[in-house]
Design an enzyme around this catalytic site. Structure first.
Site, PDB file in Angstrom:
ATOM      1  N   TYR A 470      23.599  -6.798  -4.546  1.00  0.00           N
ATOM      2  CA  TYR A 470      22.579  -6.892  -5.401  1.00  0.00           C
ATOM      3  C   TYR A 470      22.618  -5.551  -6.448  1.00  0.00           C
ATOM      4  O   TYR A 470      21.205  -5.320  -6.497  1.00  0.00           O
ATOM      5  CB  TYR A 470      21.529  -7.430  -4.681  1.00  0.00           C
ATOM      6  CG  TYR A 470      21.518  -8.232  -3.566  1.00  0.00           C
ATOM      7  CD1 TYR A 470      22.496  -9.427  -3.421  1.00  0.00           C
ATOM      8  CD2 TYR A 470      20.955  -8.036  -2.269  1.00  0.00           C
ATOM      9  CE1 TYR A 470      22.645 -10.258  -2.558  1.00  0.00           C
ATOM     10  CE2 TYR A 470      20.824  -8.880  -1.012  1.00  0.00           C
ATOM     11  CZ  TYR A 470      21.972  -9.955  -1.275  1.00  0.00           C
ATOM     12  OH  TYR A 470      22.231 -10.742  -0.083  1.00  0.00           O
ATOM     13  N   HIS A 471      23.433  -4.734  -6.579  1.00  0.00           N
ATOM     14  CA  HIS A 471      22.947  -3.700  -7.354  1.00  0.00           C
ATOM     15  C   HIS A 471      23.793  -3.693  -8.658  1.00  0.00           C
ATOM     16  O   HIS A 471      24.206  -2.636  -9.019  1.00  0.00           O
ATOM     17  CB  HIS A 471      23.399  -2.500  -6.779  1.00  0.00           C
ATOM     18  CG  HIS A 471      22.727  -2.298  -5.281  1.00  0.00           C
ATOM     19  ND1 HIS A 471      23.001  -1.661  -4.558  1.00  0.00           N
ATOM     20  CD2 HIS A 471      21.613  -2.871  -5.145  1.00  0.00           C
ATOM     21  CE1 HIS A 471      22.184  -1.636  -3.291  1.00  0.00           C
ATOM     22  NE2 HIS A 471      21.101  -2.392  -3.693  1.00  0.00           N
ATOM     23  N   PRO A 472      23.811  -4.690  -9.484  1.00  0.00           N
ATOM     24  CA  PRO A 472      24.613  -4.750 -10.862  1.00  0.00           C
ATOM     25  C   PRO A 472      23.894  -3.727 -11.943  1.00  0.00           C
ATOM     26  O   PRO A 472      22.769  -3.630 -12.044  1.00  0.00           O
ATOM     27  CB  PRO A 472      24.627  -6.077 -11.333  1.00  0.00           C
ATOM     28  CG  PRO A 472      23.153  -6.607 -10.911  1.00  0.00           C
ATOM     29  CD  PRO A 472      23.092  -6.041  -9.314  1.00  0.00           C
TER      30      PRO A 472
END
Length: 538
Positions: A470-472
């Protein structure tokens, strides 16, 4: 026809948007409108930290994004959770407060984002922060974002921290200083045992200001331009279109997916793509939606031989009932846990000296499908991610309709080094779990399959089971004036147009080595100051 008019219009009330709305509205002489596609953050599972385990099951507070089929991951379409509520992803994340490495920000500056080196951004991290340990060279106090130690940690998490010796790693008490390689417990964005999202930290105290207007359940469809100058936005509320004017600036805070998507819908993006979708080209910006980076995650999981951890089991019900009462009266106990209590950083054989390229998140629970599916029984797992992927993906348009999701193509593992780092990380995590620290609790291995020394078997495990953590970032990257792939300049102003900025994870040129929420808050703090200074406000 413009129905409302403000000085500043901000799209997205998430980790960055809430900060900007609060900071800009501190000046009573300016008017600010904050637009959020989701609803209010009134789901109780948002505010009780342990509720994190159930948040992915609520479609109403997420965007429901999936990637395109990933060639290197057996053509799987990966679930990408992103918060769709006040506070955005800061209302649904694991609350780990991690800034990244000094070199991460120096790399931003070297790549063309002048003014964003570590020494230049540190003060903005500190301004945002209210650190439990007091102010010093690395931490600040008195800021809106409370950073605390966990009020509860499970014995299994302590086993993980105690496994550090098995890999020759130190134990750390603070991962946000010069040295961070090692294992320890994460500091968390909580206050009095409750999640402290940017909605709670920044927005809620500002809601009574007469110069701040917040519209929820309002989808921004496009930025409106007068010539090359952003003059407002078109939104949809309860099925009806409305126009909201901006006298000074429009600021996009939708994140690495929504901000480039909105830019392209508005005519700022790669010319050929826009023309193909029938969108009028306001500015040819070939880098919009490009440079996508994300942390890919693989999980080493075991059954637990004792009744420890956070299990889905009948035998665990009494402890959850007791925890409910304890939390109700003291905001402590296991319901104050962020579940991902412990973790740390380590180096693969490809890491640069002093710059760990692996991160661990330890969970004293068995996780499946991002928590959307329950797994019965006791267990624990180590999440492993490669911190500096060399693969680059993109966000692009599937259609010109604002309600249609964009095409998300992370291009995971298309650079061979990324898989090598992840394979080494999985092997190291398994070594930690097989250390003496876990001898009394380690049961049957669930993943990866037995024979983890077989690289082909591990490779197939990653292809079949790796997921986003979850780190775009990176899809509207900052850069120098002569960098045609840079979408924004070093003040986060969109190149080729006027009166438009982007302030969120999308402007990061390179993915930081860690969780991304703290860096996004820092970006928003700094951009708010840049806006105030450029407007000549006190």
């Amino acid at each position: 026809m413009v129905e409302e008019q403000y000085d500043y219009v901000i799209t997205g009330a998430g980790s960055a948007g809430a900060v900007l709305a609060a900071r800009l509205s501190e000046n009573p002489s300016v008017t600010v409108c904050l637009l959020e596609a989701g609803g209010k953050d009134n789901n109780p599972f948002i505010h009780v930290p342990f509720g994190l385990s159930l948040l992915s099951r609520f479609d109403s507070i997420g965007w429901g994004y999936f990637t395109a089929p990933q060639r290197e991951l057996n053509d799987r379409e990966l679930f990408w959770p992103r918060g769709k509520t006040l506070g955005g992803s800061s209302s649904v994340n694991a609350m780990c407060y991690i800034r990244g490495q000094r070199e991460d920000y120096d790399r931003w500056a070297e790549s063309g984002a002048a003014g964003w080196s570590y020494n230049e951004v540190l003060s903005w991290f500190k301004k945002a922060e209210d650190y439990h340990g007091g102010a010093d060279a690395y931490h600040g106090t008195g800021g809106p974002l409370r950073v605390e130690k966990l009020r509860h940690t499970d014995p299994l998490s302590r086993c993980f921290v105690n496994s550090a010796d098995a890999a020759g790693l130190p134990v750390r008490t603070d991962f946000n200083r010069e040295q961070r390689e090692g294992l320890g417990f994460y500091d968390v964005t909580q206050k009095h045992g409750r999640r402290w999202s940017t909605a709670q930290a920044y927005l809620k105290p500002a809601l009574n200001r007469p110069n701040l207007t917040v519209h929820t359940r309002t989808l921004t469809e496009k930025v409106l331009f007068t010539g090359k100058t952003a003059s407002g936005v078109q939104v949809r509320y309860k099925g009806k279109g409305r126009r909201i004017g901006a006298r000074k600036e429009v600021i996009l805070c939708g994140g690495a997916i929504n901000s480039p998507h909105l830019l392209m819908l508005s005519g700022v993006g790669p010319r050929d793509m826009l023309m193909e979708k029938g969108i009028h080209v306001v500015a040819d910006s070939p880098g919009t939606g490009r440079n996508l980076q994300d942390h890919l995650d693989a999980i080493v999981q075991y059954r637990c031989t004792s009744r420890q951890g956070y299990a889905v089991a009948l035998s665990a019900i009494p402890s959850y009932i007791a925890a409910g009462f304890r939390y109700l009266f003291s905001s402590g106990g296991l319901l104050s846990s962020n579940i991902a209590e412990a973790g740390g950083f380590a180096s693969s054989s490809l890491a640069q000296s002093g710059q760990p390229d692996l991160q661990f998140h330890f969970l004293p629970a068995i996780l499946a499908e991002h928590g959307r599916r329950s797994v019965y029984g006791y267990g624990f797992g180590v999440h492993v991610c490669a911190l500096y992927p060399k693969s680059r993906g993109s966000i692009s348009l599937q259609s010109s309709h604002p309600a249609d999701h964009p095409l998300i193509e992370p291009a995971y593992l298309t650079h061979p080094d990324d898989k090598k780092v992840l394979l080494e990380g999985v092997a190291l995590a398994d070594k930690l779990v097989n250390s003496a620290a876990f001898d009394d609790v380690r049961g049957k291995r669930l993943s990866p399959p037995l024979g983890n020394n077989d690289e082909a078997l591990l490779d197939e495990f990653i292809r079949e089971h790796a997921e986003s953590i979850y780190h775009p970032v990176g899809t509207c990257k900052m850069g120098a004036a002569d960098d045609e792939m840079a979408v924004t300049d070093n003040q986060c102003r969109v190149k080729g147009v006027n009166g438009l900025r982007v302030a969120d994870a999308s402007v990061m040129p390179v993915l930081p080595g860690g969780n991304t929420n703290a860096p996004v808050v820092m970006i928003a703090e700094r951009v708010a100051d840049l806006i105030i200074r450029s407007a000549g406000h006190p």
